[in-house]
Design a protein around this motif. Sequence first.
Motif, PDB file in Angstrom:
ATOM      1  N   UNK A   1     -59.433  60.161 -45.753  1.00  0.00           N
ATOM      2  CA  UNK A   1     -59.325  59.627 -47.167  1.00  0.00           C
ATOM      3  C   UNK A   1     -59.873  57.944 -47.182  1.00  0.00           C
ATOM      4  N   UNK A   2     -59.083  56.698 -47.145  1.00  0.00           N
ATOM      5  CA  UNK A   2     -59.269  55.817 -47.728  1.00  0.00           C
ATOM      6  C   UNK A   2     -59.189  54.872 -46.229  1.00  0.00           C
ATOM      7  N   UNK A   3     -58.334  55.535 -44.730  1.00  0.00           N
ATOM      8  CA  UNK A   3     -58.220  55.371 -43.483  1.00  0.00           C
ATOM      9  C   UNK A   3     -59.809  55.186 -43.384  1.00  0.00           C
ATOM     10  N   UNK A   4     -60.205  56.160 -43.291  1.00  0.00           N
ATOM     11  CA  UNK A   4     -61.741  56.438 -42.911  1.00  0.00           C
ATOM     12  C   UNK A   4     -63.161  55.709 -43.945  1.00  0.00           C
ATOM     13  N   UNK A   5     -62.168  55.664 -44.989  1.00  0.00           N
ATOM     14  CA  UNK A   5     -63.149  54.343 -45.506  1.00  0.00           C
ATOM     15  C   UNK A   5     -63.952  53.285 -44.820  1.00  0.00           C
ATOM     16  N   UNK A   6     -62.021  52.368 -44.913  1.00  0.00           N
ATOM     17  CA  UNK A   6     -62.023  51.068 -44.210  1.00  0.00           C
ATOM     18  C   UNK A   6     -62.801  50.991 -42.922  1.00  0.00           C
ATOM     19  N   UNK A   7     -62.311  52.002 -41.877  1.00  0.00           N
ATOM     20  CA  UNK A   7     -63.405  52.377 -40.525  1.00  0.00           C
ATOM     21  C   UNK A   7     -65.034  52.565 -40.616  1.00  0.00           C
ATOM     22  N   UNK A   8     -64.961  52.936 -41.795  1.00  0.00           N
ATOM     23  CA  UNK A   8     -66.681  52.180 -42.139  1.00  0.00           C
ATOM     24  C   UNK A   8     -66.920  50.988 -42.419  1.00  0.00           C
ATOM     25  N   UNK A   9     -66.671  50.585 -43.199  1.00  0.00           N
ATOM     26  CA  UNK A   9     -66.397  49.573 -43.855  1.00  0.00           C
ATOM     27  C   UNK A   9     -66.422  48.486 -42.952  1.00  0.00           C
ATOM     28  N   UNK A  10     -65.900  48.305 -41.644  1.00  0.00           N
ATOM     29  CA  UNK A  10     -65.900  47.900 -40.569  1.00  0.00           C
ATOM     30  C   UNK A  10     -67.155  47.734 -39.644  1.00  0.00           C
ATOM     31  N   UNK A  11     -67.404  49.137 -39.572  1.00  0.00           N
ATOM     32  CA  UNK A  11     -68.901  49.121 -39.045  1.00  0.00           C
ATOM     33  C   UNK A  11     -69.694  49.006 -39.675  1.00  0.00           C
ATOM     34  N   UNK A  12     -70.164  49.326 -40.994  1.00  0.00           N
ATOM     35  CA  UNK A  12     -71.222  48.732 -41.310  1.00  0.00           C
ATOM     36  C   UNK A  12     -71.443  47.233 -41.039  1.00  0.00           C
ATOM     37  N   UNK A  13     -70.030  46.569 -41.308  1.00  0.00           N
ATOM     38  CA  UNK A  13     -69.947  44.442 -41.217  1.00  0.00           C
ATOM     39  C   UNK A  13     -70.464  44.306 -40.150  1.00  0.00           C
ATOM     40  N   UNK A  14     -70.181  45.081 -38.542  1.00  0.00           N
ATOM     41  CA  UNK A  14     -70.519  44.634 -37.253  1.00  0.00           C
ATOM     42  C   UNK A  14     -71.939  44.652 -37.602  1.00  0.00           C
ATOM     43  N   UNK A  15     -72.201  46.017 -38.301  1.00  0.00           N
ATOM     44  CA  UNK A  15     -74.253  45.560 -38.720  1.00  0.00           C
ATOM     45  C   UNK A  15     -74.383  44.059 -39.183  1.00  0.00           C
ATOM     46  N   UNK A  16     -73.568  44.295 -39.850  1.00  0.00           N
ATOM     47  CA  UNK A  16     -74.324  43.310 -41.004  1.00  0.00           C
ATOM     48  C   UNK A  16     -74.612  42.118 -41.061  1.00  0.00           C
ATOM     49  N   UNK A  17     -73.331  41.477 -39.919  1.00  0.00           N
ATOM     50  CA  UNK A  17     -72.982  40.664 -39.240  1.00  0.00           C
ATOM     51  C   UNK A  17     -74.621  40.446 -38.186  1.00  0.00           C
ATOM     52  N   UNK A  18     -75.436  41.663 -37.778  1.00  0.00           N
ATOM     53  CA  UNK A  18     -76.251  41.713 -36.712  1.00  0.00           C
ATOM     54  C   UNK A  18     -77.574  41.114 -37.410  1.00  0.00           C
TER      55      UNK A  18
ATOM     56  N   UNK B   1     -71.322  63.314 -39.953  1.00  0.00           N
ATOM     57  CA  UNK B   1     -70.496  63.455 -39.246  1.00  0.00           C
ATOM     58  C   UNK B   1     -68.709  62.873 -40.267  1.00  0.00           C
ATOM     59  N   UNK B   2     -69.173  61.577 -40.082  1.00  0.00           N
ATOM     60  CA  UNK B   2     -67.759  60.705 -41.149  1.00  0.00           C
ATOM     61  C   UNK B   2     -67.429  60.682 -42.469  1.00  0.00           C
ATOM     62  N   UNK B   3     -68.298  61.693 -43.157  1.00  0.00           N
ATOM     63  CA  UNK B   3     -68.913  61.943 -44.982  1.00  0.00           C
ATOM     64  C   UNK B   3     -67.882  63.403 -44.883  1.00  0.00           C
TER      65      UNK B   3
END
Lengths: 426, 117
Positions: free
Chosen positions: B87-104, B78-80
């Motif tokens: 545009x850019x806002x969605x990209x930043x939000x997804x990067x934040x989401x992935x970052x949280x997972x990467x911390x895990x 759905x994000x795609x």
Amino acid sequence: MGLKARLVHLARTGEVPVFAVVGGGYRSAMHQLRHADGIRIVTSPRHASVLLIAGTFTEAATETVNRVHDQMAGPRVTVGWGHREPMLAPTRANPAGDTSEIAAVIRRQFHDVVTGAIQPEPPLLPDVDPVEWRGVGPYGHGGTGMTGGTPYGRPLALRAPDRDGLELDQVPVTIGPWFAGFPPGLALRVSLQGDVAQAVEVVTTSVVSSGPPGVFTRALHEPTPIRDLEMARARHHLEWMADTLLIAGADRLSLRADRLAETIQPGDVEHVTRLTAAARRSLLRLMTLRGVGVLSADIDMVGLGPVARAAGFSDDRRTPEPAYRDIGFQPVTHDVGDAWARFAQRAAEAAQAVDLAARAGSHRAFGSGEVEAPDGHHQAGETGPADRLTSMLDAVLPGMEWGDLVTTVQSLDIDMESVFFGRPPT
Amino acid sequence: MVGIGAALIVFVALLLTVGAAQWVWAATGENDSTVPERVPFAGGAEPEFHAWNRFHIRYYAMALLFLAFDMEMVFMYPWAVVFVRQGLLALIEMLMFILILVVGMVYAWREKSFEWD
């Protein structure tokens, strides 16, 4: 044509699935039978219709062979091959001839039993439950409580700490003596926790008896042509490589090694190196052999032949022999000492052996009570390397996962025919 | 009516399958095996203990991590669609989401969850 008739027709025209119980003197012959026409050697009696009992055994083998017989799916038939007293099971035929003769006998017996020309064999063991259990307990499951019963007459697993400090179930299982992954005759009682062997015990019942003396046994007492010794060594190592490749799942390479063992001539170094290169190119090394079965440094390996040389010990009884010195013999060694090193070591020794055989001329060696056999140093009147290898298993194998355990046992090349460990004096 | 017709077809197909299985069983099956014939093959030895036992599934840490990143992929579809609009806002939000997972994932790495042992 009814369904059963169609199935019989399909079975009759396909390859004959044979489960082989191999005793003294027939290990090499079994390798040749593997590529006989219309025969497929299977690793479980459940897949077999013909039980082949090849070679010589002790009385102690009777029970296990009878059990294997009963585990074959019917219609089944038993064939002997050079099978001598004590007879382990009634056989329909018992030729002592070569591979093509036994293959023909097996095909004919199989044909007769699936078409109904002869009666399929009844079970050999009595139809009794090991323990009376049905109907015992509130649910008829064999005891009280959820895990209190003895379903099928067998107790549930024991509990013991595992390597993560958890208390988990440990099941002692006896595998062998006719498990295809072990040398014929070797039985191990393994305490399994998942697939990790936590304790290993060699079952000290000797079930195979020695076959006729080979060239290395004769070399103990009389000087023997180096050509004969080295060709026998090359064949032995190639057959061992075939076993290793088979266990690793490289069936075609394994058959190639068996064919080469049968046809190899002095000087065929190229054939051996090409086979080794093919094994090296396959994923065998990376997937199953590397880093497996490293023997610790405190094990005394002197006299263990290729096992010692694969770990870097340049220990070989051929070195002091003048005849071997004359033809420029230098022992090959590898380091690391894992299953891959042992594979590479035996491959290199097989290539070296065919080269030595080509250059040996009429040189003779040994004869003074000791000999360097393919599995190590043998001395007249003493126990051989197989005894030492067998008695180190309970120290080497614990902690291994099942696949690594099988690979390690295979990589040590234990010849149960020459093991005196637990054998009644004759 | 269409529903009843479909159900009838399924029912008849089931009956035929069961009938065929019964016929194959009757034509080929032999169930008069003795106790030694039913014992599992262990190279000729008799099993001493019942095979039912509990053991440690060593890949479970890896399986859980796989599930976490698998679900992340589900969110990405759905994000795609939103990304085209935002545009850019969605990209930043997804990067934040992935970052949280990467911390895990970094934590799991530190705890040596990826080492097979």
